[in-house]
Design a protein around this motif. Structure first.
Motif, PDB file in Angstrom:
ATOM      1  N   SER A  39      18.543   9.721 -10.616  1.00  0.00           N
ATOM      2  CA  SER A  39      16.940   9.434 -11.110  1.00  0.00           C
ATOM      3  C   SER A  39      15.949   9.592 -10.190  1.00  0.00           C
ATOM      4  CB  SER A  39      16.935   8.038 -11.631  1.00  0.00           C
ATOM      5  OG  SER A  39      17.301   6.919 -10.742  1.00  0.00           O
ATOM      6  N   ALA A  40      16.248   9.528  -8.888  1.00  0.00           N
ATOM      7  CA  ALA A  40      15.361   9.774  -7.791  1.00  0.00           C
ATOM      8  C   ALA A  40      15.159  11.228  -7.380  1.00  0.00           C
ATOM      9  CB  ALA A  40      15.664   8.911  -6.668  1.00  0.00           C
ATOM     10  N   ALA A  41      15.655  12.103  -7.965  1.00  0.00           N
ATOM     11  CA  ALA A  41      15.640  13.757  -7.674  1.00  0.00           C
ATOM     12  C   ALA A  41      15.553  14.412  -8.936  1.00  0.00           C
ATOM     13  CB  ALA A  41      16.789  14.064  -6.975  1.00  0.00           C
ATOM     14  N   VAL A  95       3.130  21.879  -2.062  1.00  0.00           N
ATOM     15  CA  VAL A  95       3.404  21.939  -3.416  1.00  0.00           C
ATOM     16  C   VAL A  95       4.531  20.873  -3.806  1.00  0.00           C
ATOM     17  CG1 VAL A  95       4.834  23.763  -5.108  1.00  0.00           C
ATOM     18  CG2 VAL A  95       3.258  24.474  -3.304  1.00  0.00           C
ATOM     19  N   GLY A  96       5.326  20.437  -3.006  1.00  0.00           N
ATOM     20  CA  GLY A  96       6.230  19.457  -3.369  1.00  0.00           C
ATOM     21  C   GLY A  96       5.454  18.257  -3.618  1.00  0.00           C
ATOM     22  N   THR A  97       4.608  18.084  -2.899  1.00  0.00           N
ATOM     23  CA  THR A  97       3.693  16.826  -3.108  1.00  0.00           C
ATOM     24  C   THR A  97       3.198  16.536  -4.524  1.00  0.00           C
ATOM     25  OG1 THR A  97       3.206  16.665  -0.677  1.00  0.00           O
ATOM     26  CG2 THR A  97       1.663  15.313  -2.174  1.00  0.00           C
ATOM     27  N   VAL A  98       2.516  17.920  -5.061  1.00  0.00           N
ATOM     28  CA  VAL A  98       1.998  17.935  -6.297  1.00  0.00           C
ATOM     29  C   VAL A  98       3.478  17.693  -7.369  1.00  0.00           C
ATOM     30  CG1 VAL A  98       0.971  19.519  -8.022  1.00  0.00           C
ATOM     31  CG2 VAL A  98       0.227  19.187  -5.515  1.00  0.00           C
ATOM     32  N   SER A 103       5.867  14.296 -11.535  1.00  0.00           N
ATOM     33  CA  SER A 103       7.406  13.962 -12.064  1.00  0.00           C
ATOM     34  C   SER A 103       7.339  12.867 -12.951  1.00  0.00           C
ATOM     35  CB  SER A 103       8.386  13.427 -10.756  1.00  0.00           C
ATOM     36  OG  SER A 103       9.590  13.330 -11.054  1.00  0.00           O
ATOM     37  N   ARG A 104       8.246  12.692 -13.988  1.00  0.00           N
ATOM     38  CA  ARG A 104       8.500  11.742 -14.841  1.00  0.00           C
ATOM     39  C   ARG A 104       9.251  10.559 -14.295  1.00  0.00           C
ATOM     40  NH1 ARG A 104      12.921  11.608 -18.962  1.00  0.00           N
ATOM     41  NH2 ARG A 104      15.000  11.886 -17.675  1.00  0.00           N
ATOM     42  N   SER A 105       9.929  10.952 -12.902  1.00  0.00           N
ATOM     43  CA  SER A 105      10.370   9.877 -12.245  1.00  0.00           C
ATOM     44  C   SER A 105       9.636   8.980 -11.242  1.00  0.00           C
ATOM     45  CB  SER A 105      11.381  10.510 -11.246  1.00  0.00           C
ATOM     46  OG  SER A 105      12.184   9.651 -10.444  1.00  0.00           O
ATOM     47  N   ARG A 106       9.644   7.779 -11.843  1.00  0.00           N
ATOM     48  CA  ARG A 106       8.757   6.843 -11.140  1.00  0.00           C
ATOM     49  C   ARG A 106       9.296   6.785  -9.549  1.00  0.00           C
ATOM     50  NH1 ARG A 106       6.091   1.427 -12.037  1.00  0.00           N
ATOM     51  NH2 ARG A 106       6.493   0.463 -10.011  1.00  0.00           N
ATOM     52  N   VAL A 107      10.461   6.773  -9.037  1.00  0.00           N
ATOM     53  CA  VAL A 107      10.793   6.842  -7.766  1.00  0.00           C
ATOM     54  C   VAL A 107      10.181   8.067  -7.055  1.00  0.00           C
ATOM     55  CG1 VAL A 107      12.805   6.954  -6.329  1.00  0.00           C
ATOM     56  CG2 VAL A 107      12.692   5.581  -8.279  1.00  0.00           C
ATOM     57  N   GLU A 108      10.447   9.242  -7.725  1.00  0.00           N
ATOM     58  CA  GLU A 108       9.790  10.418  -7.167  1.00  0.00           C
ATOM     59  C   GLU A 108       8.319  10.312  -6.837  1.00  0.00           C
ATOM     60  OE1 GLU A 108      12.445  14.369  -7.783  1.00  0.00           O
ATOM     61  OE2 GLU A 108      11.273  13.797  -9.508  1.00  0.00           O
ATOM     62  N   ARG A 109       7.659   9.902  -7.913  1.00  0.00           N
ATOM     63  CA  ARG A 109       6.094   9.585  -7.644  1.00  0.00           C
ATOM     64  C   ARG A 109       5.684   8.517  -6.735  1.00  0.00           C
ATOM     65  NH1 ARG A 109       6.490   9.301 -13.295  1.00  0.00           N
ATOM     66  NH2 ARG A 109       5.928   6.977 -13.217  1.00  0.00           N
ATOM     67  N   LEU A 110       6.490   7.168  -6.562  1.00  0.00           N
ATOM     68  CA  LEU A 110       6.313   6.249  -5.640  1.00  0.00           C
ATOM     69  C   LEU A 110       6.497   6.537  -4.168  1.00  0.00           C
ATOM     70  CD1 LEU A 110       6.231   3.186  -8.028  1.00  0.00           C
ATOM     71  CD2 LEU A 110       4.566   4.477  -7.306  1.00  0.00           C
ATOM     72  N   PRO A 114       4.302  10.496  -1.297  1.00  0.00           N
ATOM     73  CA  PRO A 114       3.917  10.134  -0.054  1.00  0.00           C
ATOM     74  C   PRO A 114       4.744  10.896   1.269  1.00  0.00           C
ATOM     75  CG  PRO A 114       4.479   8.152  -0.925  1.00  0.00           C
ATOM     76  CD  PRO A 114       4.830   9.186  -1.772  1.00  0.00           C
ATOM     77  N   VAL A 115       6.118  11.037   1.131  1.00  0.00           N
ATOM     78  CA  VAL A 115       7.072  11.411   2.012  1.00  0.00           C
ATOM     79  C   VAL A 115       6.449  12.994   2.142  1.00  0.00           C
ATOM     80  CG1 VAL A 115       9.137  12.135   2.738  1.00  0.00           C
ATOM     81  CG2 VAL A 115       8.754   9.918   1.819  1.00  0.00           C
ATOM     82  N   ALA A 116       6.437  13.723   0.891  1.00  0.00           N
ATOM     83  CA  ALA A 116       6.225  15.084   1.129  1.00  0.00           C
ATOM     84  C   ALA A 116       4.686  15.549   1.540  1.00  0.00           C
ATOM     85  CB  ALA A 116       6.275  15.571  -0.300  1.00  0.00           C
TER      86      ALA A 116
END
Length: 134
Positions: A39-41, A95-98, A103-110, A114-116
């Motif tokens: 769910s985080a990817a 591009v990965g940041t955008v 993303s629909r995944s909250r983990v990816e967004r939060l 910022p990591v990307a």
């Protein structure tokens, strides 16, 4: 800024980028190994363990991130190839940041947005501040 402090700053920035790349590499390796973090990817579409084709993709990604970390902190600092690799990687991280932000995944967004974004910034900064010749 003196050359010495500029070199220290560049090394520090490269170290931060390499550390972040190591974290992403480890995360991808864990996904490839079957960690239940789907769910985080990949947009969060696969809860739990990823399907085999995504695990294979994560394995390859893990190696690519590790190789980029080595390029970032190693090798001859003033080479054109290194500058191009880091500039291109910074663009891909942008591009990965955008993509993570959308993303629909909250983990990816939060977490991964910022990591990307930090990777895009640090890789670009390293690329732009490499000395002309080592």
């Amino acid at each position: 800024m003196t050359r010495s402090s500029g070199t220290r700053s560049l090394r520090r920035t490269a170290g931060v980028a390499a550390l972040l790349l190591g974290v992403v590499s480890a995360f991808q390796a864990a996904l490839a190994g079957g960690a239940p973090w789907g769910s985080a990817a990949y947009g969060g579409y696969h809860r739990g363990t990823l399907p085999a084709r995504f695990r294979a993709s994560s394995a390859a990604s893990s190696l690519a991130y590790l190789a980029l970390a080595l390029v970032t902190v190693g090798g001859r600092p003033g080479t054109t190839a290194k500058r191009r690799i880091l500039n291109g990687s910074a663009g891909l991280m942008g591009v990965g940041t955008v993509m993570n932000l959308a993303s629909r995944s909250r983990v990816e967004r939060l977490l991964w947005t910022p990591v990307a974004g930090a990777l895009a910034f640090t890789l670009l900064r390293v690329a732009r501040n490499l000395p002309d010749r080592a």
